[in-house]
Design a protein around this motif. Structure first.
Motif, PDB file in Angstrom:
ATOM      1  N   GLU A  52       0.598  -1.161   0.546  1.00 33.96           N
ATOM      2  CA  GLU A  52      -0.166  -0.013  -0.451  1.00 33.96           C
ATOM      3  C   GLU A  52       1.003   1.153  -0.211  1.00 33.96           C
ATOM      4  OE1 GLU A  52      -3.793  -1.660   2.426  1.00 33.96           O
ATOM      5  OE2 GLU A  52      -2.415  -0.384   3.283  1.00 33.96           O
ATOM      6  N   GLY A  53       1.757   1.468   0.563  1.00 35.57           N
ATOM      7  CA  GLY A  53       2.953   2.360   0.936  1.00 35.57           C
ATOM      8  C   GLY A  53       3.551   2.359  -0.638  1.00 35.57           C
ATOM      9  N   GLN A  54       4.122   1.575  -0.911  1.00 38.16           N
ATOM     10  CA  GLN A  54       4.178   1.715  -2.723  1.00 38.16           C
ATOM     11  C   GLN A  54       3.557   1.868  -3.155  1.00 38.16           C
ATOM     12  OE1 GLN A  54       8.109   1.474  -3.191  1.00 38.16           O
ATOM     13  NE2 GLN A  54       7.672   1.304  -5.668  1.00 38.16           N
ATOM     14  N   TRP A  55       2.490   1.679  -3.360  1.00 39.23           N
ATOM     15  CA  TRP A  55       1.073   2.288  -4.015  1.00 39.23           C
ATOM     16  C   TRP A  55       0.948   3.905  -4.453  1.00 39.23           C
ATOM     17  CZ3 TRP A  55      -1.503   0.156  -8.300  1.00 39.23           C
ATOM     18  CH2 TRP A  55      -2.100   0.821  -8.770  1.00 39.23           C
ATOM     19  N   LEU A  56       1.183   3.888  -2.955  1.00 42.65           N
ATOM     20  CA  LEU A  56       1.508   5.727  -2.644  1.00 42.65           C
ATOM     21  C   LEU A  56       2.360   6.248  -3.304  1.00 42.65           C
ATOM     22  CD1 LEU A  56      -0.021   5.509   0.631  1.00 42.65           C
ATOM     23  CD2 LEU A  56      -1.460   5.850  -0.999  1.00 42.65           C
ATOM     24  N   ASP A  57       3.786   5.560  -2.895  1.00 38.07           N
ATOM     25  CA  ASP A  57       4.160   6.411  -3.380  1.00 38.07           C
ATOM     26  C   ASP A  57       4.743   6.199  -4.863  1.00 38.07           C
ATOM     27  OD1 ASP A  57       7.014   7.460  -3.735  1.00 38.07           O
ATOM     28  OD2 ASP A  57       7.963   5.687  -2.886  1.00 38.07           O
ATOM     29  N   ILE A  58       3.935   5.600  -5.823  1.00 32.58           N
ATOM     30  CA  ILE A  58       3.942   5.639  -7.287  1.00 32.58           C
ATOM     31  C   ILE A  58       3.066   6.490  -7.152  1.00 32.58           C
ATOM     32  CG2 ILE A  58       3.052   4.655  -9.326  1.00 32.58           C
ATOM     33  CD1 ILE A  58       4.475   1.718  -8.272  1.00 32.58           C
ATOM     34  N   ASP A  59       2.122   6.734  -6.721  1.00 38.10           N
ATOM     35  CA  ASP A  59       0.672   7.602  -7.141  1.00 38.10           C
ATOM     36  C   ASP A  59       1.149   9.229  -7.217  1.00 38.10           C
ATOM     37  OD1 ASP A  59      -1.848   8.839  -7.426  1.00 38.10           O
ATOM     38  OD2 ASP A  59      -2.054   9.180  -5.390  1.00 38.10           O
ATOM     39  N   PHE A  60       2.080   9.081  -5.885  1.00 37.45           N
ATOM     40  CA  PHE A  60       2.543  10.694  -6.162  1.00 37.45           C
ATOM     41  C   PHE A  60       3.409  11.262  -7.354  1.00 37.45           C
ATOM     42  CE2 PHE A  60       3.438  10.053  -0.737  1.00 37.45           C
ATOM     43  CZ  PHE A  60       1.895  10.595  -0.572  1.00 37.45           C
TER      44      PHE A  60
ATOM     45  N   GLY B  40       1.635  15.307   5.379  1.00 39.43           N
ATOM     46  CA  GLY B  40       0.018  13.959   6.236  1.00 39.43           C
ATOM     47  C   GLY B  40       0.536  12.732   5.106  1.00 39.43           C
ATOM     48  N   GLU B  41       0.389  13.306   4.053  1.00 45.29           N
ATOM     49  CA  GLU B  41       0.315  12.403   3.173  1.00 45.29           C
ATOM     50  C   GLU B  41       1.340  11.153   3.282  1.00 45.29           C
ATOM     51  OE1 GLU B  41      -2.792  13.350  -0.363  1.00 45.29           O
ATOM     52  OE2 GLU B  41      -1.578  14.232  -0.607  1.00 45.29           O
ATOM     53  N   TYR B  42       2.485  12.190   2.753  1.00 41.61           N
ATOM     54  CA  TYR B  42       3.702  11.479   3.178  1.00 41.61           C
ATOM     55  C   TYR B  42       4.124  10.815   3.918  1.00 41.61           C
ATOM     56  CZ  TYR B  42       9.166  11.033   2.811  1.00 41.61           C
ATOM     57  OH  TYR B  42      10.129  11.031   2.413  1.00 41.61           O
ATOM     58  N   LEU B  43       4.099  11.090   5.380  1.00 37.44           N
ATOM     59  CA  LEU B  43       4.371  10.359   6.982  1.00 37.44           C
ATOM     60  C   LEU B  43       3.232   8.999   6.729  1.00 37.44           C
ATOM     61  CD1 LEU B  43       4.328  12.953   8.774  1.00 37.44           C
ATOM     62  CD2 LEU B  43       5.553  12.383   8.739  1.00 37.44           C
ATOM     63  N   GLU B  44       2.207   9.331   6.455  1.00 39.44           N
ATOM     64  CA  GLU B  44       1.448   7.515   5.894  1.00 39.44           C
ATOM     65  C   GLU B  44       2.595   6.810   5.337  1.00 39.44           C
ATOM     66  OE1 GLU B  44      -3.142   5.998   4.131  1.00 39.44           O
ATOM     67  OE2 GLU B  44      -2.840   8.576   4.238  1.00 39.44           O
ATOM     68  N   MET B  45       2.659   7.067   3.758  1.00 38.21           N
ATOM     69  CA  MET B  45       3.141   6.538   2.474  1.00 38.21           C
ATOM     70  C   MET B  45       4.404   6.078   3.731  1.00 38.21           C
ATOM     71  SD  MET B  45       6.259   5.812   0.948  1.00 38.21           S
ATOM     72  CE  MET B  45       6.958   7.906   0.843  1.00 38.21           C
ATOM     73  N   ILE B  46       5.464   7.182   4.264  1.00 41.00           N
ATOM     74  CA  ILE B  46       6.563   5.721   4.592  1.00 41.00           C
ATOM     75  C   ILE B  46       6.110   5.091   5.676  1.00 41.00           C
ATOM     76  CG2 ILE B  46       7.723   7.730   4.263  1.00 41.00           C
ATOM     77  CD1 ILE B  46       7.869   9.072   6.148  1.00 41.00           C
ATOM     78  N   GLU B  47       5.050   5.508   6.786  1.00 42.66           N
ATOM     79  CA  GLU B  47       4.649   4.595   7.923  1.00 42.66           C
ATOM     80  C   GLU B  47       4.928   3.016   7.309  1.00 42.66           C
ATOM     81  OE1 GLU B  47       1.384   4.502  11.370  1.00 42.66           O
ATOM     82  OE2 GLU B  47       1.125   5.880  10.000  1.00 42.66           O
TER      83      GLU B  47
ATOM     84  N   LEU C 261       9.722  14.738   1.638  1.00 38.99           N
ATOM     85  CA  LEU C 261       9.034  15.509   3.199  1.00 38.99           C
ATOM     86  C   LEU C 261      10.303  16.870   2.836  1.00 38.99           C
ATOM     87  CD1 LEU C 261       6.657  16.111   5.270  1.00 38.99           C
ATOM     88  CD2 LEU C 261       9.044  14.781   7.035  1.00 38.99           C
ATOM     89  N   LEU C 262      11.815  16.475   3.018  1.00 42.96           N
ATOM     90  CA  LEU C 262      12.112  17.541   2.641  1.00 42.96           C
ATOM     91  C   LEU C 262      11.791  18.534   1.513  1.00 42.96           C
ATOM     92  CD1 LEU C 262      15.097  18.334   3.481  1.00 42.96           C
ATOM     93  CD2 LEU C 262      16.403  16.627   1.777  1.00 42.96           C
ATOM     94  N   MET C 263      11.295  17.997   0.158  1.00 46.04           N
ATOM     95  CA  MET C 263      11.353  18.221  -0.785  1.00 46.04           C
ATOM     96  C   MET C 263       9.489  18.698  -0.646  1.00 46.04           C
ATOM     97  SD  MET C 263      12.916  19.042  -3.164  1.00 46.04           S
ATOM     98  CE  MET C 263      12.258  20.550  -4.042  1.00 46.04           C
ATOM     99  N   ILE C 264       9.022  18.265   0.201  1.00 46.03           N
ATOM    100  CA  ILE C 264       7.284  19.215  -0.377  1.00 46.03           C
ATOM    101  C   ILE C 264       7.515  20.682   1.514  1.00 46.03           C
ATOM    102  CG2 ILE C 264       5.163  18.674   1.940  1.00 46.03           C
ATOM    103  CD1 ILE C 264       5.749  15.355   1.275  1.00 46.03           C
ATOM    104  N   HIS C 265       8.902  20.454   2.478  1.00 47.43           N
ATOM    105  CA  HIS C 265       8.819  21.651   3.284  1.00 47.43           C
ATOM    106  C   HIS C 265       9.235  23.086   1.690  1.00 47.43           C
ATOM    107  CE1 HIS C 265      10.983  24.148   5.805  1.00 47.43           C
ATOM    108  NE2 HIS C 265       9.723  23.884   6.570  1.00 47.43           N
ATOM    109  N   ALA C 266      10.534  22.159   1.115  1.00 46.90           N
ATOM    110  CA  ALA C 266      10.850  23.809   0.609  1.00 46.90           C
ATOM    111  C   ALA C 266       9.989  24.252   0.137  1.00 46.90           C
ATOM    112  CB  ALA C 266      12.252  22.251  -0.491  1.00 46.90           C
ATOM    113  N   SER C 267       9.209  23.188  -1.541  1.00 44.85           N
ATOM    114  CA  SER C 267       8.411  23.852  -2.305  1.00 44.85           C
ATOM    115  C   SER C 267       7.339  24.764  -1.554  1.00 44.85           C
ATOM    116  CB  SER C 267       7.247  22.552  -2.799  1.00 44.85           C
ATOM    117  OG  SER C 267       8.413  21.682  -3.224  1.00 44.85           O
TER     118      SER C 267
END
Length: 326
Positions: free
Chosen positions: A147-155, A164-171, A241-247
């Protein structure tokens, strides 16, 4: 003895068991491909957490070695398939499995590792009820990783991904396997349900810190140390998360999402510029602080255990997740 020495010590019986439990048999090519990344080494963090958890609850590490092997094979299965999906050419300093045996060979090698993991943990010489619980946890964890890998690909198809979405994915993709390792170790070690759940929470929270900090290491660690291309997340345009914050700060490195080909992207200068931009924006400091917070929260879950050298080792391992260099 340092925590690194302790982790290496834990890896010795695991590596010996891998030789026994995952031998090269026919068809030889399949098992050579399956063993390729496993034999390349790695830090064996998840097996070390599992074995130490078993000891910290009063159990014997020897009885948990097959489960530790199973967790390591499950982890390697995810790496093999992840490299195929991301088209990453290098893993642990070696050519990725699919670059040597093709995509079909990589898929089969990963499937074999997953299946052997379940086989090994269910055939362990331990209490059958505890083994059944452990196998169920490992299978359920694999679903979560997918499920996490699917979210990663979807991103990759989206312009905006929230923190929040990123943290769910890496969890799901990373942290829950650390949680499973700690929980399975506790179960095989004889812990009750309350303690086993606390151990899962310890592993999950520490795993979150581990992955968040891993995004930092991807940028700042040289390829010869990291074992894969430096700055690959930046070049591939991954929304970490690094790039989400930077963006959110309007601080986008020039190489973000531009690949690493003959166009000139992926140079040493690109990496230096990315580090400078992400430092000046406060993004590097932000993710480091967040990683520390998760690890400290995870360590607090160990308060359920009586003080012991093994409990302290679990805390030291958690700290190592943050202060490792690769």
């Amino acid at each position: 003895m340092t925590v690194v020495d302790e982790i290496k010590k834990k890896s010795v019986p695991v590596d010996e068991a891998i030789e026994k439990l995952l031998p090269v048999t026919e068809p030889a090519g399949l098992y050579e491909a399956s063993r390729h990344i496993v034999k390349a080494g790695g830090k064996r963090l998840r097996p070390a957490v599992l074995l130490t958890s078993a000891e910290a609850v009063g159990g014997c590490a020897d009885s948990a070695i097959p489960a530790a092997v199973a967790v390591e094979l499950m982890h390697t299965f995810t790496l093999v398939h992840d490299d195929i999906m991301d088209n990453d050419p290098v893993r642990r300093g070696l050519p990725a499995v699919h670059t040597l045996w093709g995509e079909a060979g990589g898929i089969l090698a990963g499937d074999t590792l997953y299946s052997k993991a379940i086989e090994i943990i269910t055939e362990s010489d331990s209490d059958p009820v505890r083994l059944l619980k452990s196998a169920n946890i490992l299978s359920r964890t694999c679903v979560g990783v997918c499920e996490g890998q699917w979210l990663d690909i979807d991103f990759e198809t989206r312009d905006i991904v929230s923190a929040g979405e990123y943290l769910e994915m890496i969890e799901k993709k990373t942290a829950i396997l650390f949680g499973a390792a700690a929980q399975i170790g506790a179960i095989i070690g004889g812990a009750d349900e309350k303690v086993a759940q606390a151990m899962y929470d310890y592993g999950r929270l520490v795993g979150l810190g581990f992955q968040i900090y891993d995004d930092v290491l991807d940028l700042v660690t040289p390829e010869e140390v990291l074992g894969k291309r430096q700055g690959s997340d930046i070049f591939e345009g991954k929304r970490t998360l690094l790039m989400i914050h930077a963006s959110e700060k309007g601080a986008i490195p020039r190489a973000f999402g531009k690949g690493a080909d003959s166009s000139g992207s992926g140079t040493k200068e690109d990496i230096e510029e990315a580090i400078r931009v992400l430092t000046d924006s406060g993004s590097l400091a932000y993710v480091k602080d967040l990683a520390v917070g998760f690890v400290e929260e995870g360590k607090a879950k160990l308060d359920i255990l009586p003080d012991s050298p093994k409990k302290q080792l679990l805390k030291d391992m958690a700290d190592y997740m943050l202060y490792r260099t690769y």
